[in-house]
Design an enzyme around this catalytic site. Structure first.
Site, PDB file in Angstrom:
ATOM      1  N   TRP A   1       7.073  87.005  65.603  1.00 12.06           N
ATOM      2  CA  TRP A   1       7.037  88.057  66.632  1.00 12.06           C
ATOM      3  C   TRP A   1       5.700  88.070  67.360  1.00 12.06           C
ATOM      4  O   TRP A   1       5.559  88.709  68.405  1.00 12.06           O
ATOM      5  CB  TRP A   1       7.370  89.421  66.041  1.00 12.06           C
ATOM      6  CG  TRP A   1       6.359  89.965  65.068  1.00 12.06           C
ATOM      7  CD1 TRP A   1       6.177  89.581  63.776  1.00 12.06           C
ATOM      8  CD2 TRP A   1       5.395  91.005  65.288  1.00 12.06           C
ATOM      9  NE1 TRP A   1       5.168  90.304  63.185  1.00 12.06           N
ATOM     10  CE2 TRP A   1       4.667  91.201  64.083  1.00 12.06           C
ATOM     11  CE3 TRP A   1       5.082  91.815  66.381  1.00 12.06           C
ATOM     12  CZ2 TRP A   1       3.649  92.143  63.945  1.00 12.06           C
ATOM     13  CZ3 TRP A   1       4.063  92.762  66.238  1.00 12.06           C
ATOM     14  CH2 TRP A   1       3.365  92.910  65.042  1.00 12.06           C
TER      15      TRP A   1
ATOM     16  N   GLU B   1       1.166  94.505  56.966  1.00 10.73           N
ATOM     17  CA  GLU B   1       1.825  93.846  55.822  1.00 10.73           C
ATOM     18  C   GLU B   1       1.126  94.136  54.495  1.00 10.73           C
ATOM     19  O   GLU B   1       1.529  93.599  53.461  1.00 10.73           O
ATOM     20  CB  GLU B   1       1.902  92.332  56.065  1.00 10.73           C
ATOM     21  CG  GLU B   1       2.875  91.976  57.173  1.00 10.73           C
ATOM     22  CD  GLU B   1       2.824  90.500  57.549  1.00 10.73           C
ATOM     23  OE1 GLU B   1       1.773  89.872  57.329  1.00 10.73           O
ATOM     24  OE2 GLU B   1       3.835  89.990  58.065  1.00 10.73           O
TER      25      GLU B   1
END
Lengths: 757, 757
Positions: A357, A486
């Site tokens: 992405w 993350e």
């Protein structure tokens, strides 16, 4: 942080060679032309630690998956870029002994990536057998002739008596990936031929059990040299041409290797591949080296003409932004709509996969500002063309619509961590946002009203199935996600994910009102669907803390161990010697800590900068910035823009340096693995959107520039809706010039300015 | 659910053979003697799908880890039980052609695991070449002579003319693990010898990069047979003895294979190993087969005498509990304190590792009730002896104290899913609870006041470091855990984990008040540490929903999509054809659903059954039971006990069947991979703690029995503090008899009953 190259506005240059930094040096001197590329390993033998890496755009291999415990929905394979058949290596013997800088005595070392010209130069004086030989090497992959790799070696005998030189030039399929699970090789040789001064080899990627196509590549080499052909050589795995000659004192001899590389991506039969290789090799032979290099320089000059950014008064910053643009454009320049921008580009193996992405979120805006609109449009089409893969990914999770992959070559998810693959689903909205962003920046609605609307609808169908209605709360929620940060996995109600899902549904409903009747019929969205989507938009849960005045990254985030200062902002309590935390802390420690890898709440605020209030931006920035460790290469640029927007100039400049010089200064101590290609967008974003405050509001281009204190000024070129602008900012003010295209009224510091040629 | 064996109180028997159920059949007919064991694969050639599996207790191999993305703190290797060198195979040729039931025509098939005697019988009549030959096989691994495997084959020629029979008996190191990552073999052959009728082979586990010891094994075989030695054979990887003879009509010929297996676990030099093998082979040769089998039967009879449970009126239930006890005792009987109870025992490869928290939580109570106290004490000592590994595991996470592993052979964590390895840390408290449980059941404080206190303190140090204080809430929290319910990962404040950590700290503080001054000095717990532990005990956050009257499994659990009925209890909405969900749903779907794999909140309520109110137990059971899918084999038994406690008799009996016949009826459709050995405790727990309501309260043994409606009654033997009791429950009441040991006053249905011999 480690800086092994000198500061220079156009060059990545060093006069030192430390074997312990060899891999880092190789990463930094990578070159590419979108079609192929390579790390900066030496051409000649090097027996020390090195990471040989040559990669072909779009050529990949579905390697066996590696998970401890396979569960339903996990991808079946892990896509890797195989290290290509090696067409770079040469062996240089002086008086019968190979040059090997890991062992030889040498001096006058220089290594220089010339970003202006797009060539990698190297020279050194080596002592062999009591003789001193100067070796100069220049190489490039051509941006004007994509299949061409050229390497010119020049040998000068600095001694008083003759020496014998012998050069053996290889095409060698005996290569390995360092990330191969068990030392397997990914290439098998189909055919090879070798004559006295040229040779070729045809290789094929290994068969796989996953039904994805094998790739074939043919590599053909020829040589132009003062040396004499001595021997043709071949084994099961390689072909080679050997040349030899005598070097008389101070009379340089040259050796040019020219290789053309073709693949089954462009030619669908062996015959066509062979014919193409022959034809292209002839073409390569017909030109002089000077012409080949001239074409390279001209094309790079044209690129810089359209998109260079100059910084007056800070060469380190200047070098940073040029390195960013050079490496980004070396990876992708929009010439092949089947390609995308891998996080390591052609500079390393890590991450596998071609497409993240990152492309939509971070790289697309750069191409929107530096290229004609066909380039970013190609990036959007790439996703439209991979819708089938996205359906597959959603189905694997038992969900409707389209789930774009975290990592892919062909649309099908090929990354193997459930907490990422299944959960980092905000990517779906980022891909939708790219459609919005393209439309907003270009004013071109042709994509969103056609292919784009299909992508939007299928993503909306996914969201409508992926949310759940919490009866207890009377709201829609999204459980079990990983946000952009993350360093948190499997959280509930990540604000960014929820906000973006809500936005995506809202935007899709808006677009559905605008598409043609034909397109609407094709999309076939029922009234019930629309009503459901609207209900989700209306009742989406967005965690917020009114007292702190912030959006809460996810449920429970504020329960963490966070020390607040008197202004209710967190204090960063990480000891300096524990940075980067991903190299010092266990994953358990990282997950439980409040520290943030990259912009998460702030990612959405950046996307929709003008839709949040100053107070909202300030509170959230002030709260999340101290907690953010920027250990994703994609982080600092976004914070730099936010800081600039808030006129935190010093912070913004600090973050600019961190993003623009991320690899040049090896900030996160991981550049040995390869460059952070998708993060190369960061310098451009920080200058253009950050310092210059570029926005497009209701179709109008706006600026609100400032000059970093240490700089005298900066200037950049900007492509906007068919115009090329020159934006120059210095301490006396902002000058914006229309270089080409129609007249335009823009806003600078809140005032309309009309631009004419 | 699939039942392929007949109902029989003492036997697992079938008269059918379906190749598609071969693996399931093999799992079900596994045999073991704690020292070694094997699946029920045929001895003779079988060319169809089969899973050959022979395993040696305590012999393991650290295989390369398989994770998509290694992060700090992840274990370096994945411990596996290598499939042992094959000492079972024989090839039986009739008139020169091998018997192979995958191809041959045959009839009169019978396969019978005789649990009373501890032997596996099989017979069939095969047609070869127009002849009908009856083949009978009996085999066992001896519980009286641990190194011995014996197999007796009997051939009867049912035809009218002679046939030739040839039997080749192997020791073969050419074996593979199905879970080997890339087809590697784990054994190398060091030595072998073969004579006409006997042979031996010495093998060693492959070297590894992790510094764990290699294992050596020597296997020696001899034969007693009516056939004649024909040929000795050897290759790089195997030795074999061939025998042949003529079968005259209706005159049976026998062939006995006797193998002794010794390993470097017991003999530390090659010489010692060799001497032991020779000596043991002589011992095996000296006895008649009848004597060897008699010793086996006697020992099994003694085991049953001490621990059999009989059920009157329900043979399926009877078969279930006997199968449970047979398989549990075949895996572990407390003779070797270096061993533990692997989840698949000797019945399959899955799960790797030898030791899970299953041992302490589920198996220990069975041994507490069926063995002298040295057996459960050995299980506790196993953990004490592995404290160094537990320190290592905590340090890998950057934490203090001891973190016992999720999966291990030697104390060091060897499982590779972060959400389990790092996060399923409740296991630390389960291991502490086992100390408490042992002490409570046996009244023996010698362990807890010595070795046990060390284990408790080091676990307490871990908890004190692993919790964090949430300033916002003024409470201690535990973020980032996986509870017993592994269908939720990385949750915050799992009630079970928090409750058990609090309990562990409290218990440790209690024990510290009781240890000797000497021991206290060794433990060296500072006043500050104690104060901190007490503070955590006082301020631990335990999520609770007052309105629903339940403890909340973890933060956010109630935000899930849960449909409640009129009594505020969830409705299970899983369509029957989607069970088990782990075979039908994606992991994403499972994680987000409210469905629970195994007892989580209820696990702690079971542990401390008498410390919760009836109302608490009822509300939590009623809420969580409908959501629980029991897809862990360890689930149903706990719910059966809770249901019995609440006098939900029908539910309790249903859950008993599910646990006791889990593998017999293949409830979760996964018994092909091997039996659920640690869950073999379930039937015992459900009957003794469930139906009979056995508790120990303040040192007093108590019962509160009922008889399941479909049963006439049941009886079991119970070891309690040096006594052997016979507990018989039927519809007329409960009779408890003291078979040995001192007088004892127990409580039955709330009333004191004095027992004398």
């Amino acid at each position: 942080m480690k800086r092994i190259f000198e500061i220079d506005p156009w060059k990545v240059v060093t006069h030192e060679f430390n074997p312990e930094d060899k891999r880092l040096q190789e990463s930094m001197t990578s070159i590419g032309n979108e079609y192929m590329g390579m790390r900066g390993m030496f051409e000649e033998q090097y027996s020390g630690d090195t990471h040989q890496g040559i990669y072909l755009g779009g050529v990949w291999y579905p390697d066996k998956t590696r998970v401890g415990w396979w569960k339903n929905g996990y991808p079946k394979y892990f896509g890797k870029v195989p290290n290509a058949i090696d067409f770079v290596s040469v062996d240089i013997k002086i008086d019968g002994e190979s040059i090997d800088l890991a062992k030889d005595k040498f001096s006058d070392f220089e290594l220089c990536l010339d970003m202006k010209r797009g060539v990698l130069d190297r020279s050194f004086v080596v002592e062999k057998n009591g003789h001193r030989i100067k070796v100069e090497s220049e190489r490039f992959v051509s941006v004007a002739f994509k299949e061409l790799y050229a390497n010119k070696l020049t040998f000068t005998n600095l001694s008083n008596d003759d020496v014998q030189v012998e050069v053996t030039s290889f095409i060698n399929a005996d290569v390995y990936n360092e990330d191969s699970n068990y030392g397997e090789q990914f290439w098998t040789v189909l055919d090879k031929q070798v004559a006295s001064d040229h040779g070729k080899l045809v290789g094929e990627t290994a068969p796989n059990n996953f039904g994805t196509p094998q790739f074939t590549t043919e590599m053909a080499m020829t040589h132009v040299t003062d040396l004499q052909p001595a021997q043709a050589e071949e084994t099961d795995k390689h072909v080679a041409n050997r040349f030899s000659g005598t070097l008389t004192p101070n009379s340089p001899a040259t050796f040019e290797k020219r290789v053309v590389v073709v693949t089954s991506r462009d030619y669908d039969t062996r015959e066509a591949l062979d014919a193409a290789a022959d034809k292209l090799l002839s073409k390569a032979q017909e030109s002089s080296y000077a012409d080949l290099v001239k074409a390279q320089e001209d094309e790079w000059a044209a690129r810089w003409e359209k998109s260079d950014i100059t910084i007056d008064g800070d060469d380190a910053a200047q070098q940073g932004i040029r390195f960013n643009l050079f490496q980004l454009f070396s990876t992708y320049y929009g010439n092949d709509a089947r390609l995308n921008i891998g996080p390591k580009g052609f500079t390393g193996e890590k991450y596998g996969g071609a497409t993240y992405w990152d492309t939509e979120a971070f790289c697309l805006p750069v191409y929107l500002g530096t290229s004609k609109k066909e380039v970013p449009r190609n990036l959007l089409m790439y996703r439209y063309n991979q819708l089938d893969g996205a359906y597959h990914n959603a189905q694997e999770q038992g969900l409707k619509g389209a789930l774009y992959p975290m990592v892919t070559f062909n649309g099908i998810e090929c990354h193997n961590e459930w907490e990422i693959t299944f959960e980092e689903i905000h990517r779906n909205s980022d891909i939708a946002y790219a459609i919005y962003n393209y439309t907003k920046m270009t004013g071109d609605e042709s994509y969103v009203l056609n292919e784009g609307s299909k992508v939007l609808v299928e993503i909306a169908r996914f969201w409508a199935d992926r949310v759940h209605f919490s009866k207890r709360n009377g709201q829609y929620m999204i459980h079990g996600v990983t946000g952009a940060d993350e360093y948190e996995n499997n959280v509930d109600n990540n604000w960014y994910t929820n906000f973006m899902a809500q936005w995506e549904l809202k935007y899709t409903l808006e677009i559905l009102d605008k598409v043609s009747a034909d397109q609407a019929a094709k999309l076939n969205v029922s009234a019930d669907e629309k009503a459901k989507w609207q209900d989700i938009v209306d009742k989406m849960y967005l965690p917020e803390d009114k007292e702190l005045g912030i959006f809460v990254q996810h449920d429970g985030f504020l329960d963490k161990e966070i020390t607040l200062d008197d202004h209710n902002n967190p204090i960063n309590e990480i000891p300096a010697d524990e940075l980067p935390i991903n190299q010092h802390w266990s994953w358990d420690h990282i997950l439980r800590s409040p520290y943030i890898k990259q912009a998460d709440v702030l990612q959405a605020m950046w996307y929709f900068m003008d839709e949040f209030t100053e107070e909202q931006k300030k509170r959230n920035f002030d709260f999340y910035e101290p907690l953010t460790v920027h250990e994703s290469s994609l982080s600092a640029s976004i914070y730099a823009i936010m800081a600039a927007d808030l006129r935190y100039q010093e912070k913004s400049v600090e973050l600019y340096e961190r993003t623009a010089r991320l690899d040049l200064d090896n900030y996160n101590n991981d550049t040995v693995d390869g460059l952070h290609i998708t993060a190369m967008s960061g310098g451009w974003l920080a200058i253009v959107q950050g310092f210059a405050g570029m926005r497009v509001v209701d179709g109008q281009l706006q600026f609100k520039p400032f000059v970093p204190e240490a700089w005298n000024g900066y200037h950049f070129r900007l492509n906007f809706r068919g115009r090329l602008l020159n934006v120059a900012v210095d301490k006396t003010g902002t000058k914006i010039e229309l270089l080409s295209g129609d007249d335009l009224t823009i806003k600078v510091d809140g005032k309309d300015v009309k631009l004419s040629k």
